[in-house]
Design an enzyme around this catalytic site. Structure first.
Site, PDB file in Angstrom:
ATOM      1  NE  ARG A 301      41.654  43.904  35.454  1.00 55.26           N
ATOM      2  CZ  ARG A 301      41.908  45.213  35.489  1.00 55.26           C
ATOM      3  NH1 ARG A 301      40.935  46.080  35.325  1.00 55.26           N
ATOM      4  NH2 ARG A 301      43.142  45.653  35.689  1.00 55.26           N
ATOM      5  NE  ARG A 337      42.887  39.820  31.946  1.00 51.40           N
ATOM      6  CZ  ARG A 337      43.331  40.558  32.964  1.00 51.40           C
ATOM      7  NH1 ARG A 337      44.461  41.235  32.849  1.00 51.40           N
ATOM      8  NH2 ARG A 337      42.655  40.638  34.084  1.00 51.40           N
ATOM      9  CG  ASN A 459      47.702  47.286  36.969  1.00 49.67           C
ATOM     10  OD1 ASN A 459      48.147  48.408  36.773  1.00 49.67           O
ATOM     11  ND2 ASN A 459      46.430  46.988  36.831  1.00 49.67           N
ATOM     12  CG  ASP A 460      50.233  41.300  37.074  1.00 51.86           C
ATOM     13  OD1 ASP A 460      50.454  41.179  38.291  1.00 51.86           O
ATOM     14  OD2 ASP A 460      49.167  40.948  36.535  1.00 51.86           O
ATOM     15  NE  ARG A 470      48.118  43.791  40.818  1.00 56.50           N
ATOM     16  CZ  ARG A 470      47.500  43.520  39.677  1.00 56.50           C
ATOM     17  NH1 ARG A 470      48.108  42.865  38.710  1.00 56.50           N
ATOM     18  NH2 ARG A 470      46.284  43.928  39.457  1.00 56.50           N
ATOM     19  CB  CYS A 507      44.890  47.312  29.680  1.00 52.14           C
ATOM     20  SG  CYS A 507      45.838  45.781  29.787  1.00 52.14           S
TER      21      CYS A 507
HETATM   22  C1  PEP Z   1      47.898  44.487  34.555  1.00 49.97           C
HETATM   23  O1  PEP Z   1      48.516  43.558  35.068  1.00 49.97           O
HETATM   24  O2  PEP Z   1      48.395  45.615  34.343  1.00 49.97           O
HETATM   25  C2  PEP Z   1      46.498  44.328  34.171  1.00 49.97           C
HETATM   26  C3  PEP Z   1      45.885  45.258  33.487  1.00 49.97           C
HETATM   27  O3  PEP Z   1      45.850  43.216  34.555  1.00 49.97           O
HETATM   28  P1  PEP Z   1      45.321  42.907  36.043  1.00 49.97           P
HETATM   29  O4  PEP Z   1      45.365  44.217  36.802  1.00 49.97           O
HETATM   30  O5  PEP Z   1      43.965  42.365  35.865  1.00 49.97           O
HETATM   31  O6  PEP Z   1      46.315  41.918  36.537  1.00 49.97           O
HETATM   32 MG    MG Z   2      47.819  41.497  35.107  1.00 48.59          MG
END
Ligand code: PEP
Ligand code: MG
Length: 577
Positions: A301, A337, A459-460, A470, A507
């Site tokens: 990141r 990324r 996560n997103d 979230r 990820c």
């Molecule tokens: C995600 O969105 O799953 C991710 C790995 O990126 P971040 O948590 O940095 O948004």
């Molecule tokens: Mg993300």
């Protein structure tokens, strides 16, 4: 007299149950400074200049010590402090204040430090707010030089203790000898603070943000902390201590037991092997990562590099960071990324308008395509670093093919420019996208013809598929990666990449959940990227699996209606294996 134990709760940010004596650390306090006018501003300026020079010398000594004994990660944090000292918005205004307002050097340091820290503190983003601690740390260092403060240092610790403090600054943690520090307890601090990051990477249990509770703790008090739950027990009773000692023994045994999975391949009983990677936010986290069982970095990141500073990192600074990661990974793949800023992550030096829906707004690749200079600089730095390891480039928040093609065209242009300048770049740098928006998942077949790989950001992806913020605790009951709609999207992406002969990683945090392992194995996920602390447990879960059985499980799961059903099926499957 029977001790009366006190139970307190903070934020558990780094796992581990520990019992030990408290070492209450009270560094020089801002409250000790008396503000005042100066008779002779020139003398004050000289005092300030000498204090600054003294701080730089002290920091350089600490950096050297950190590099030798504690590793590059801590040294980098201290280097950040030297750059704060040299920042045009920090030191020069102090000299100006002395000259214009005829105040003492102490007054100038105090006022400017408070002003700059307040700017950071007023930012909506938690990570930026926590950078205020770095500013105060530098200010405190200057002040203690000015008043010649001689207090008890953390480097005085020579026996096992739990360090209790208001906050632990980056330079405080450099002085710590890991052998003696069982844990940290602080009054302030959140999940993304430096203390949390360092505690995690050092494997030290930590409870932060305990509030006024820390004031109850006195030197030599017996203290129990649970770095997972955030629970602290002060002056525990005998029975409590005995019970906790059993928990600690079980944790040690579990840690020992998991050791054998560190370097083991993530292979199912019927011989199917998966790649296990780690997520990192800083180059320091890549140091020693192969020893923790990571076969790659599946997500770097890069925005942390941009967020931990008061000015934009230039190409050289970025190049150095990306090269450091490449070298630490010794030729193993690293997925870098590109900048994922916006949403809840703001940069103080990048003016962006206030938005009603920042998560749906001007962020990540959208911002990079709009501010191309910034994007090009980052791509140049990554491509230059690609000569030093197996770097791959990944674009975040891709919603459609147009965006991907535009980003790729800029990437191709930057690469061609570097080559024409005679700069060495990696021979074959794979280019992929994060799949974290449902529209990208639905178009995976089209994307698979053009990209080298996908990485699923659950996560997103959960947030956008289920329309659940979230960060919002009120709706967190809806936030679940076992939602059948999310699973169907994941399947589409993996299937599309397989058909096109490409690969898919994950990820988001689902990849680090051992309960999800049979599902992801059955779906045929290629690369699993997670926090390094999860690697052993996920490897263990995979070694218990049989791929054919996992595929049958997937068939059943795909017919289910709710996340609860999926979870129950996975729990039942886990208890059988
Ligand atoms: C995600 O969105 O799953 C991710 C790995 O990126 P971040 O948590 O940095 O948004
Ligand atoms: Mg993300």
């Amino acid at each position: 007299m029977k001790a009366t134990e006190i139970k307190l709760r903070g934020l558990g940010v780094s796992d581990g149950t520990k019992a030990g004596k408290a070492f209450v650390y009270k560094p020089f306090s801002f409250a000790d400074v008396v503000e005042g006018k100066a008779d002779n501003p020139d003398t004050e300026t000289v005092r300030l200049q000498e204090a600054k020079a003294g701080c730089v010398t002290e920091l350089n000594d600490l950096i050297e010590k950190a590099q030798k004994t504690l590793g590059e990660e801590k040294a980098t944090i201290l280097k950040g402090q030297i750059s704060f000292l040299n920042d045009p918005s920090f030191y020069p205004p102090m000299e100006k204040l002395i000259a214009n307002d005829r105040v003492t050097a102490e007054t100038a340091v105090l006022r400017i430090t408070n002003q700059v820290a307040a700017i950071f503190e007023s930012m909506p983003n938690e990570y930026m707010r926590e950078r205020a601690a770095d500013v105060r740390d530098v200010g405190r260092r200057l002040l203690s030089k000015l008043v010649n403060f001689q207090g008890r240092q953390l480097s005085d610790i020579q026996e096992e203790v739990i360090v209790v403090a208001d906050d632990l600054t980056p330079s405080d943690t450099v002085q710590l000898d890991k052998r003696f520090v069982l844990g940290f307890v602080t009054r302030i601090g959140g999940k993304t603070s430096h203390t949390a990051i360092l505690a995690n990477s050092l494997g030290i249990a930590a409870v932060l943000g305990l509030g006024a509770g820390v004031e109850e703790m006195k030197d030599e008090d017996l203290l129990i902390i649970n770095g997972a739950t955030g629970e602290c027990i002060l002056r525990p009773e005998q029975e409590t201590l005995a019970a906790v000692q059993q928990v600690m023994a079980a944790e040690v045994a579990e840690k020992e037991r998991l050791q054998r999975f560190t370097q083991a391949p993530a292979m199912t009983k019927d011989g199917v092997r998966f790649e296990i990677a780690a997520n990192i936010g800083t180059p320091e986290e890549a140091v020693g990562l192969p020893d923790k069982g990571a076969e790659a970095v599946g997500l770097y990141r890069t925005e942390f590099l941009f967020m931990s500073r008061s000015t934009m990192p230039d190409e050289e600074t970025q190049f150095k960071a990306y090269k450091d990661v490449a070298e630490s990974m010794q030729g193993k793949p690293v997925v870098v990324r590109t900048l994922d800023i916006g949403g809840d992550k703001e940069l103080p030096y990048l003016q962006t308008p206030h938005e009603l829906n920042p998560f749906l707004g001007y962020r990540a690749i959208r911002l990079c395509l709009d501010q191309q200079e910034l994007f090009r600089t980052q791509l140049r730095a990554i491509l230059r670093a690609s000569a030093f390891g197996a770097l791959k480039v990944m674009f975040p928040m891709i919603s459609g093919l147009q965006e991907w093609r535009q980003a790729k065209a800029i990437y191709d242009d930057v690469r061609a420019q570097l080559v024409s300048e005679g700069v060495t770049v990696g021979e074959k740098v794979e280019l992929g996208i994060m799949v974290e928006i449902p529209s990208a998942a639905l178009l995976a077949r089209q994307f698979a013809k053009e990209v080298d790989f996908f990485s699923i950001g659950t996560n997103d992806l959960v947030q956008y598929t289920v329309a659940v913020d979230r960060m919002n605790e009120k709706v967190s009951y809806l936030y679940d990666y076992f939602h059948p709609a999310v699973i169907q999207l994941i399947k589409q992406v993996i299937d599309a990449s397989k058909e096109a002969g490409k690969w898919t990683g994950m990820c988001g945090s689902m990849a680090g959940d051992p309960l999800a392992a049979p599902l992801l194995a059955g779906l045929g996920l290629h690369e699993w990227s997670m926090s390094s602390a999860s690697i052993q447990k996920v490897k263990e879960a995979i070694t218990k699996l049989n791929k054919a059985e996992c595929e049958q499980l997937v068939e059943r799961v795909l017919a289910m209606d709710t996340a609860e059903q999926v979870r129950e099926a996975l729990i039942a499957f886990q208890s059988k294996s």
